[in-house]
Motif scaffolding. Structure first.
Motif, PDB file in Angstrom:
ATOM      1  N   TYR A  60       0.819  -1.217   0.000  1.00 35.89           N
ATOM      2  CA  TYR A  60       0.000   0.000   0.000  1.00 35.89           C
ATOM      3  C   TYR A  60       0.854   1.269   0.000  1.00 35.89           C
ATOM      4  O   TYR A  60       0.363   2.348   0.318  1.00 35.89           O
ATOM      5  CB  TYR A  60      -0.965  -0.031   1.192  1.00 35.89           C
ATOM      6  CG  TYR A  60      -1.776  -1.304   1.203  1.00 35.89           C
ATOM      7  CD1 TYR A  60      -2.792  -1.506   0.276  1.00 35.89           C
ATOM      8  CD2 TYR A  60      -1.489  -2.329   2.087  1.00 35.89           C
ATOM      9  CE1 TYR A  60      -3.511  -2.684   0.243  1.00 35.89           C
ATOM     10  CE2 TYR A  60      -2.198  -3.524   2.071  1.00 35.89           C
ATOM     11  CZ  TYR A  60      -3.208  -3.689   1.147  1.00 35.89           C
ATOM     12  OH  TYR A  60      -3.902  -4.871   1.117  1.00 35.89           O
TER      13      TYR A  60
ATOM     14  N   SER B  83      -6.927 -10.412   1.014  1.00 36.84           N
ATOM     15  CA  SER B  83      -7.156  -9.014   1.387  1.00 36.84           C
ATOM     16  C   SER B  83      -6.235  -8.052   0.652  1.00 36.84           C
ATOM     17  O   SER B  83      -6.233  -6.855   0.946  1.00 36.84           O
ATOM     18  CB  SER B  83      -6.959  -8.839   2.901  1.00 36.84           C
ATOM     19  OG  SER B  83      -5.625  -9.150   3.273  1.00 36.84           O
TER      20      SER B  83
ATOM     21  N   ASP C 204      -7.450  -4.424  -1.149  1.00 35.10           N
ATOM     22  CA  ASP C 204      -7.984  -3.223  -0.510  1.00 35.10           C
ATOM     23  C   ASP C 204      -7.377  -3.079   0.884  1.00 35.10           C
ATOM     24  O   ASP C 204      -7.285  -4.062   1.637  1.00 35.10           O
ATOM     25  CB  ASP C 204      -9.508  -3.304  -0.403  1.00 35.10           C
ATOM     26  CG  ASP C 204     -10.113  -2.000   0.076  1.00 35.10           C
ATOM     27  OD1 ASP C 204     -10.413  -1.139  -0.773  1.00 35.10           O
ATOM     28  OD2 ASP C 204     -10.265  -1.837   1.297  1.00 35.10           O
TER      29      ASP C 204
ATOM     30  N   TRP D  50     -16.437  -6.988   5.607  1.00 42.63           N
ATOM     31  CA  TRP D  50     -15.207  -7.604   5.112  1.00 42.63           C
ATOM     32  C   TRP D  50     -15.022  -9.009   5.671  1.00 42.63           C
ATOM     33  O   TRP D  50     -14.606  -9.924   4.957  1.00 42.63           O
ATOM     34  CB  TRP D  50     -13.996  -6.737   5.460  1.00 42.63           C
ATOM     35  CG  TRP D  50     -13.741  -5.622   4.498  1.00 42.63           C
ATOM     36  CD1 TRP D  50     -13.626  -4.289   4.767  1.00 42.63           C
ATOM     37  CD2 TRP D  50     -13.567  -5.737   3.077  1.00 42.63           C
ATOM     38  NE1 TRP D  50     -13.405  -3.579   3.608  1.00 42.63           N
ATOM     39  CE2 TRP D  50     -13.363  -4.443   2.561  1.00 42.63           C
ATOM     40  CE3 TRP D  50     -13.583  -6.817   2.193  1.00 42.63           C
ATOM     41  CZ2 TRP D  50     -13.165  -4.201   1.201  1.00 42.63           C
ATOM     42  CZ3 TRP D  50     -13.385  -6.574   0.835  1.00 42.63           C
ATOM     43  CH2 TRP D  50     -13.182  -5.275   0.360  1.00 42.63           C
TER      44      TRP D  50
ATOM     45  N   ALA E  32     -14.552   0.148   0.133  1.00 41.20           N
ATOM     46  CA  ALA E  32     -13.330   0.077  -0.669  1.00 41.20           C
ATOM     47  C   ALA E  32     -12.606   1.416  -0.637  1.00 41.20           C
ATOM     48  O   ALA E  32     -13.226   2.471  -0.602  1.00 41.20           O
ATOM     49  CB  ALA E  32     -13.661  -0.299  -2.112  1.00 41.20           C
ATOM     50  N   VAL E  33     -11.276   1.340  -0.664  1.00 40.15           N
ATOM     51  CA  VAL E  33     -10.455   2.543  -0.785  1.00 40.15           C
ATOM     52  C   VAL E  33     -10.538   3.026  -2.226  1.00 40.15           C
ATOM     53  O   VAL E  33     -10.409   2.229  -3.161  1.00 40.15           O
ATOM     54  CB  VAL E  33      -8.997   2.236  -0.409  1.00 40.15           C
ATOM     55  CG1 VAL E  33      -8.095   3.423  -0.721  1.00 40.15           C
ATOM     56  CG2 VAL E  33      -8.899   1.875   1.066  1.00 40.15           C
TER      57      VAL E  33
ATOM     58  N   LYS F 271      -9.830   4.506  -5.950  1.00 40.31           N
ATOM     59  CA  LYS F 271      -8.684   4.430  -6.850  1.00 40.31           C
ATOM     60  C   LYS F 271      -8.499   5.725  -7.636  1.00 40.31           C
ATOM     61  O   LYS F 271      -7.442   5.952  -8.213  1.00 40.31           O
ATOM     62  CB  LYS F 271      -8.845   3.247  -7.809  1.00 40.31           C
ATOM     63  CG  LYS F 271      -8.788   1.891  -7.099  1.00 40.31           C
ATOM     64  CD  LYS F 271      -8.953   0.738  -8.080  1.00 40.31           C
ATOM     65  CE  LYS F 271      -8.707  -0.602  -7.406  1.00 40.31           C
ATOM     66  NZ  LYS F 271      -9.580  -0.859  -6.257  1.00 40.31           N
TER      67      LYS F 271
END
Length: 333
Positions: A86, A140, A143, A218, A305-306, A308
């Motif tokens: 990340y 995982s 995300d 999740w 979700a993070v 994009k």
């Protein structure tokens, strides 16, 4: 001349091809490996093929230390994978520093286990082990929120659940030294779970998501087996992991029926509920009238979700920075 122009075009084409190759190589170097380097031993087998204490080639204390050493080795890789995987998000340095410290702690824990095993006349690799922990990393990887929910907040929290019980068992087996090692590791694991809780909460707040709902979504999607106890509620509460987040008996009945039970059934078959199916289940619940004041919030996040998109990512970074600044002011005052 025509020949000079042709030579120039060929030269430019070669230069562009070379630049593209270099860019591809840089991108390849920037991506973390799918799997970390591993020693030749232990052999990785299905969980059902890992020897039980009764059938183990090692005595009970060495058997327990071997299992713990395997967990700690995976934990080292999981922490560094979180830093590397990340890094493209360019989060505040405090995030990466926290997980680097976790990796350092886990390496010390691994060394303690290996050293004690050597004192007992055994080595890491003397019995088979499973690969479940790294599967959690793979499931995982897509995300950051998923990674925090599955790894530090759930897999590592298992150490809080089992630490005291394992230490007492070693004392009962007459190995106080190994018991003290296990107890010390369990104490330090509190900080690792807390790091996950803190950053997961910050991330959800920065994305305007409800943390408990996101965590439940999740787990149901990617780690339904982690919804099963036994849990040490006191230890988990101590690090900020509230019971209503992970204990399905504290969830609304409708949520248990429509999300938890299908997820656990999928786990029993050896695989988690597909993300799309979990999202659909949560979406169905959003339109259901649930009892209790928190029932609607319990599933409002569906599958978070993070982002994009570059602009949304930049907004996320700014919000995280602002949170850290506020927390710093609060801590000082």
């Amino acid at each position: 001349s025509d020949q000079q122009r042709e030579d120039l075009r060929n030269s430019s084409g070669s230069s562009c091809a070379g630049q593209q190759q270099q860019q591809q190589q840089r991108q390849q170097w920037q991506r973390p490996p799918v799997r970390p380097a591993r020693p030749h031993k232990p052999e990785l087998v299905l969980p059902k093929h890992v020897p039980s204490p009764k059938d183990s080639p090692l005595p009970l204390n060495a058997h327990m230390l071997h299992n713990l050493a395997h967990i700690e080795l995976n934990a080292i890789d999981l922490a560094w994978d979180t830093v590397a995987r990340y890094s493209h998000l360019q989060l505040p340095p405090a995030f990466y520093e926290d997980f680097a410290r976790v990796a350092d702690d886990e390496s010390r824990h691994f060394a303690w286990c290996v050293q004690r095993m050597a004192e007992l006349g055994h080595c890491y690799g003397d019995m088979p082990a499973h690969d479940l922990l790294w599967r959690g990393a793979q499931s995982s990887a897509g995300d950051l929120g998923a990674r925090l929910a599955i790894v530090p907040m759930s897999q590592e929290a298992r150490g809080l659940d089992a630490g005291k019980r394992l230490a007492e068992r070693l004392v009962g087996a007459g190995d106080a030294r190994s018991a003290s090692i296990v107890a010390a590791i369990a104490t330090e694991e509190r900080a690792h779970v807390a790091v996950g809780v803190i950053w997961f909460t910050r991330l959800c707040q920065a994305l305007s998501l409800d943390p408990p709902s996101s965590f439940r979504a999740w787990l149901a999607a990617l780690g339904p087996e982690l919804l099963k106890g036994p849990f040490n509620h006191e230890e988990r509460q101590m690090v900020g992991l509230r019971r209503e987040w992970y204990d399905v008996t504290a969830w609304p009945e409708e949520l248990q029926q429509q999300v938890v039970k299908p997820a656990l059934a999928a786990a029993a078959r050896g695989k988690g509920l597909p993300v799309a199916a979990a999202a659909d289940a949560c979406g169905d619940l959003n339109s259901t009238s649930l009892s209790g004041t928190d029932a609607g919030a319990a599933v409002s996040a569906a599958i978070p979700a993070v982002p994009k998109d570059s602009q949304q990512l930049e907004q996320l970074r700014r919000r995280l920075w602002q949170m850290l600044e506020i927390e710093g002011v609060v801590a000082v005052t």
